[in-house]
Design an enzyme around this catalytic site. Structure first.
Site, PDB file in Angstrom:
ATOM      1  N   LYS A   1      -9.713 -15.478  -7.168  1.00 54.55           N
ATOM      2  CA  LYS A   1      -8.574 -15.991  -6.294  1.00 54.55           C
ATOM      3  C   LYS A   1      -7.545 -15.239  -6.559  1.00 54.55           C
ATOM      4  O   LYS A   1      -6.902 -15.024  -7.752  1.00 54.55           O
ATOM      5  CB  LYS A   1      -8.411 -17.304  -6.983  1.00 54.55           C
ATOM      6  CG  LYS A   1      -7.548 -18.210  -6.083  1.00 54.55           C
ATOM      7  CD  LYS A   1      -6.647 -19.236  -6.435  1.00 54.55           C
ATOM      8  CE  LYS A   1      -5.309 -18.891  -7.108  1.00 54.55           C
ATOM      9  NZ  LYS A   1      -4.420 -18.222  -6.282  1.00 54.55           N
TER      10      LYS A   1
ATOM     11  N   GLU B   1      -4.917 -12.248 -20.211  1.00 51.08           N
ATOM     12  CA  GLU B   1      -3.634 -11.378 -20.150  1.00 51.08           C
ATOM     13  C   GLU B   1      -2.386 -12.080 -19.837  1.00 51.08           C
ATOM     14  O   GLU B   1      -2.324 -12.408 -18.382  1.00 51.08           O
ATOM     15  CB  GLU B   1      -4.070 -10.044 -19.379  1.00 51.08           C
ATOM     16  CG  GLU B   1      -5.190  -9.101 -20.059  1.00 51.08           C
ATOM     17  CD  GLU B   1      -5.519  -8.127 -19.126  1.00 51.08           C
ATOM     18  OE1 GLU B   1      -4.802  -7.672 -18.290  1.00 51.08           O
ATOM     19  OE2 GLU B   1      -6.555  -7.577 -19.209  1.00 51.08           O
TER      20      GLU B   1
ATOM     21  N   CYS C   1       3.852  -6.458 -16.323  1.00 55.18           N
ATOM     22  CA  CYS C   1       3.665  -7.198 -17.589  1.00 55.18           C
ATOM     23  C   CYS C   1       3.998  -6.414 -18.921  1.00 55.18           C
ATOM     24  O   CYS C   1       4.604  -6.729 -19.713  1.00 55.18           O
ATOM     25  CB  CYS C   1       2.358  -7.907 -18.055  1.00 55.18           C
ATOM     26  SG  CYS C   1       0.941  -6.547 -17.970  1.00 55.18           S
TER      27      CYS C   1
ATOM     28  N   GLU D   1      10.824 -14.095 -20.494  1.00 52.26           N
ATOM     29  CA  GLU D   1      10.540 -13.121 -19.788  1.00 52.26           C
ATOM     30  C   GLU D   1      11.105 -13.315 -18.313  1.00 52.26           C
ATOM     31  O   GLU D   1      11.018 -14.702 -17.900  1.00 52.26           O
ATOM     32  CB  GLU D   1       9.061 -13.165 -19.530  1.00 52.26           C
ATOM     33  CG  GLU D   1       8.242 -12.133 -18.542  1.00 52.26           C
ATOM     34  CD  GLU D   1       6.861 -12.432 -18.395  1.00 52.26           C
ATOM     35  OE1 GLU D   1       6.381 -13.459 -17.989  1.00 52.26           O
ATOM     36  OE2 GLU D   1       6.391 -11.163 -18.365  1.00 52.26           O
TER      37      GLU D   1
HETATM   38  P1  NAD Z   1       1.078 -17.033 -12.363  1.00 55.97           P
HETATM   39  O1  NAD Z   1       0.486 -17.654 -13.791  1.00 55.97           O
HETATM   40  O2  NAD Z   1       1.930 -18.055 -11.823  1.00 55.97           O
HETATM   41  O3  NAD Z   1       0.005 -17.026 -11.363  1.00 55.97           O
HETATM   42  C1  NAD Z   1      -1.250 -16.120 -11.674  1.00 55.97           C
HETATM   43  C2  NAD Z   1      -2.451 -16.680 -10.816  1.00 55.97           C
HETATM   44  O4  NAD Z   1      -2.717 -17.935 -11.367  1.00 55.97           O
HETATM   45  C3  NAD Z   1      -2.226 -16.721  -9.226  1.00 55.97           C
HETATM   46  O5  NAD Z   1      -3.247 -16.557  -8.727  1.00 55.97           O
HETATM   47  C4  NAD Z   1      -1.847 -18.226  -9.328  1.00 55.97           C
HETATM   48  O6  NAD Z   1      -2.202 -18.879  -8.159  1.00 55.97           O
HETATM   49  C5  NAD Z   1      -2.871 -18.711 -10.239  1.00 55.97           C
HETATM   50  N1  NAD Z   1      -2.521 -20.216 -10.909  1.00 55.97           N
HETATM   51  C6  NAD Z   1      -1.341 -20.672 -11.351  1.00 55.97           C
HETATM   52  N2  NAD Z   1      -1.631 -21.846 -11.719  1.00 55.97           N
HETATM   53  C7  NAD Z   1      -2.891 -22.006 -12.018  1.00 55.97           C
HETATM   54  C8  NAD Z   1      -3.862 -23.206 -12.620  1.00 55.97           C
HETATM   55  N3  NAD Z   1      -3.082 -24.339 -13.109  1.00 55.97           N
HETATM   56  N4  NAD Z   1      -5.135 -22.977 -12.286  1.00 55.97           N
HETATM   57  C9  NAD Z   1      -5.607 -21.942 -12.022  1.00 55.97           C
HETATM   58  N5  NAD Z   1      -4.774 -20.906 -11.294  1.00 55.97           N
HETATM   59  C10 NAD Z   1      -3.531 -20.876 -11.495  1.00 55.97           C
HETATM   60  O7  NAD Z   1       1.601 -15.470 -12.440  1.00 55.97           O
HETATM   61  P2  NAD Z   1       2.442 -14.874 -11.595  1.00 55.97           P
HETATM   62  O8  NAD Z   1       3.610 -15.398 -11.218  1.00 55.97           O
HETATM   63  O9  NAD Z   1       1.613 -14.706 -10.592  1.00 55.97           O
HETATM   64  O10 NAD Z   1       2.543 -13.344 -12.237  1.00 55.97           O
HETATM   65  C11 NAD Z   1       3.574 -13.101 -13.106  1.00 55.97           C
HETATM   66  C12 NAD Z   1       3.017 -13.249 -14.395  1.00 55.97           C
HETATM   67  O11 NAD Z   1       2.025 -12.716 -14.925  1.00 55.97           O
HETATM   68  C13 NAD Z   1       4.032 -12.861 -15.587  1.00 55.97           C
HETATM   69  O12 NAD Z   1       4.319 -13.682 -16.528  1.00 55.97           O
HETATM   70  C14 NAD Z   1       3.531 -11.510 -15.912  1.00 55.97           C
HETATM   71  O13 NAD Z   1       4.023 -11.265 -17.175  1.00 55.97           O
HETATM   72  C15 NAD Z   1       1.870 -11.659 -15.970  1.00 55.97           C
HETATM   73  N6  NAD Z   1       1.242 -10.748 -16.164  1.00 55.97           N
HETATM   74  C16 NAD Z   1       0.672 -10.259 -17.270  1.00 55.97           C
HETATM   75  C17 NAD Z   1      -0.330  -9.438 -17.144  1.00 55.97           C
HETATM   76  C18 NAD Z   1      -0.911  -8.808 -18.553  1.00 55.97           C
HETATM   77  O14 NAD Z   1      -2.104  -7.898 -18.479  1.00 55.97           O
HETATM   78  N7  NAD Z   1      -0.638  -9.576 -19.648  1.00 55.97           N
HETATM   79  C19 NAD Z   1      -0.397  -8.608 -16.003  1.00 55.97           C
HETATM   80  C20 NAD Z   1       0.348  -9.002 -14.729  1.00 55.97           C
HETATM   81  C21 NAD Z   1       1.174 -10.154 -14.912  1.00 55.97           C
HETATM   82  O1  6OD Z   2      -3.371  -1.065 -16.438  1.00 54.73           O
HETATM   83  C1  6OD Z   2      -4.208  -1.941 -16.663  1.00 54.73           C
HETATM   84  O2  6OD Z   2      -5.467  -2.286 -16.804  1.00 54.73           O
HETATM   85  C2  6OD Z   2      -3.627  -3.378 -16.823  1.00 54.73           C
HETATM   86  N1  6OD Z   2      -4.474  -4.399 -17.251  1.00 54.73           N
HETATM   87  C3  6OD Z   2      -2.474  -3.553 -16.434  1.00 54.73           C
HETATM   88  C4  6OD Z   2      -1.412  -4.662 -16.567  1.00 54.73           C
HETATM   89  C5  6OD Z   2      -0.405  -4.742 -15.968  1.00 54.73           C
HETATM   90  C6  6OD Z   2       0.605  -5.878 -15.989  1.00 54.73           C
HETATM   91  O3  6OD Z   2       1.350  -6.190 -14.986  1.00 54.73           O
END
Ligand code: NAD
Ligand code: 6OD
Length: 480
Positions: free
Chosen positions: A171, A247, A281, A383
């Site tokens: 998804k 993550e 992230c 964040e």
């Molecule tokens: P989000 O958590 O709002 O959404 C991520 C995904 O989860 C989307 O596809 C969304 O539709 C889905 N989702 C939301 N609620 C859900 C639920 N209850 N059940 C199942 N699916 C659900 O995040 P975002 O706004 O899309 O992305 C930004 C966030 O992602 C930031 O906090 C960022 O730090 C984090 N992020 C972390 C990493 C990492 O590697 N640690 C990488 C990229 C982004």
């Molecule tokens: O480079 C990657 O493999 C990775 N997981 C990056 C994550 C970035 C977050 O926004």
């Protein structure tokens, strides 16, 4: 790319469910309609994945690895279609999309093919007993990913999940379905067995994402996104004790010592704060700079922030992209306003750029450099996920480490120093899953990737991914 985005189930597109609008972040205009998968569409996707499981998991790993290489080859052949889809959804620059997002997708499939094909099994021999392990896939894996690096992050999970013998239902974010739609087409075009890779579109809570993670036919969930979403998913899967790999968010610190190459530290700061509009992230939102170089560092970072260019995505000189949505732009701007209320000094940015053209309807914010806030301020603790950082001075190594560790998050950190011993000492003292010294976001795909504290559970990367996406059975045989 079509302006109607369908699901992909059992090897074919499925255009079912209500439709919702997708917007171009550059102009704010509606540019596509996306089908939202309801429970019945999710049921079909999970059923397709389950029926493909025996055939796929029964293939020798070398054959699954060969499929991954074919996918990588086909990604390279459809490179420009993927670039176009990613740019259309995110507004990111063509330069970044061509050098990072899409090549990493191909690399994700290739590298996990190599790692899986070469991985030995464990075997332990006691005098009259031999124990060995066989690894089995988890089954049907739900892959839930965010909008910031849509193709890179999805393939980072799909590649190892598939090569380990699982089938997947992906998804993508509701904001960025385009590159997964192209990948689905690629999978069909190379004849990947139907049901091995399925894609469903929709929102999270009360929609497709929630229906998918709760589905009794889903055996495990791999998720990248916000920490509070991770927490919600964990609650959804608790009753069935499904394995999760998370993550999550970050509030990453960078520490600049006075002995660092200041030019490199400033350029590293520019990259780590502003890449992808700060929507990575791993981006740095808190910088701590040793007092003798603090003033110069802030002035140079702010100067470089003002030089970033808001060109259109296909202009190769563009270095600043829009936020993903009006909602996210408003969230980032609310932190700019909060910083002012909390008493910050603004050295660059703090507002919205004005273009005098259709980009004024887009979701742009200015790259912003702040100082003067206490460690406990909300801007220093929460964040933002935008092009902004706060810079604070420190007077000793111990103080720098304490400030950097003073966070509920622990994803990534950067250290800038010319002292080898300090680099090791500080890197080993930081509470983060990833620490870069004198660089940022340099990735070896074999290394463990993930965070501590609110930043995640588990590690992916190399054999760590294969460990998550499979379960060992230990077989012990008495020899005499
Ligand atoms: P989000 O958590 O709002 O959404 C991520 C995904 O989860 C989307 O596809 C969304 O539709 C889905 N989702 C939301 N609620 C859900 C639920 N209850 N059940 C199942 N699916 C659900 O995040 P975002 O706004 O899309 O992305 C930004 C966030 O992602 C930031 O906090 C960022 O730090 C984090 N992020 C972390 C990493 C990492 O590697 N640690 C990488 C990229 C982004
Ligand atoms: O480079 C990657 O493999 C990775 N997981 C990056 C994550 C970035 C977050 O926004």
């Amino acid at each position: 790319m079509s302006d109607q985005v369908a699901h992909f189930i059992g090897g074919v597109p499925v255009a079912e469910g209500e439709v919702f609008a997708g917007h171009d972040p550059v102009t704010g205009r509606e540019v596509r309609r996306i089908h939202e998968a309801d429970r019945s569409v999710v049921d079909r996707a999970v059923a397709a994945a389950r029926s493909a499981l025996p055939g796929w998991s029964g293939l020798p790993v070398a054959e699954r690895a060969a499929w991954m290489r074919r996918l990588a080859d086909a990604i390279e052949e459809r490179f420009e279609d993927l670039v176009a889809a990613e740019i259309a959804d995110t507004g990111k620059s063509i330069t970044q999309t061509r050098t990072l997002d899409i090549p990493r997708g191909a690399a994700n499939f290739r590298s996990f093919a190599e790692i899986a094909a070469q991985r030995p099994e464990d075997a332990f021999h006691l005098t009259d007993v031999v124990s060995y392990t066989v690894r089995r896939p988890l089954g049907v894996v739900a892959v839930i990913v965010p909008w910031n690096l849509p193709f890179l992050l999805a393939t980072w999970k799909i590649g190892p999940a598939l090569v380990a013998g699982n089938t997947v239902v992906v998804k993508p974010s509701e904001h960025t379905p385009g590159s997964m739609a192209v990948l689905a087409g690629i999978a069909a075009s190379i004849g990947l067995p139907p049901g091995v890779l399925n894609v469903v579109n929709g929102f999270g809570p009360g929609s497709t994402g929630q229906f998918l993670v709760e589905h009794p036919g889903v055996d495990a969930v791999t998720f990248t996104g916000e920490s509070r979403t991770g927490s919600a998913i964990m609650k959804s899967v608790a009753d069935r004790v499904k394995p999760v790999s998370f993550e999550l968010g970050g509030k990453n610190a960078g520490v600049v010592f006075a002995d660092a190459d200041l030019e490199a530290a400033v350029e590293g700061g520019v990259r780590s704060v502003f890449t992808n509009g700060g929507q990575v992230c791993l981006c740095t939102e808190r910088l701590y700079v040793e007092r003798p170089v603090f003033g110069e560092f802030v002035a140079r970072l702010a100067g470089r922030a003002r030089e970033l260019t808001f060109g259109r995505p296909r202009d190769e000189h563009t270095t600043m992209m829009p936020m993903i949505s009006a909602e996210h732009r408003d969230k980032v701007l609310s932190y700019y306003a909060l910083a002012k209320e909390e008493g910050a000094e603004i050295h660059a940015g703090g507002g919205v750029p004005s273009f005098g053209d259709d980009r004024d309807g887009g979701y742009y914010v200015e790259p912003t450099v702040l100082t003067g806030l206490p460690p406990g301020s909300r801007v220093n603790r929460e964040e933002v996920f935008g092009p902004v950082c706060h810079v604070a001075p420190f007077d000793s190594e111990a103080e720098a480490v304490a400030l950097a560790n003073d966070s509920e998050y622990g994803l990534a950190a950067t250290v800038w120093t010319s002292s080898l011993s300090r680099a090791h000492r500080v890197a080993q003292s930081l509470q983060a899953g990833l620490v870069w010294v004198n660089t940022w976001y340099l990735r070896d795909l074999r290394t463990p990737f993930g965070g501590v504290k609110l930043s995640g559970i588990g590690r992916e990367g190399g054999t760590h991914s294969l460990d998550f996406y499979s379960e060992p059975t230990t077989i012990t045989i008495k020899l005499e």
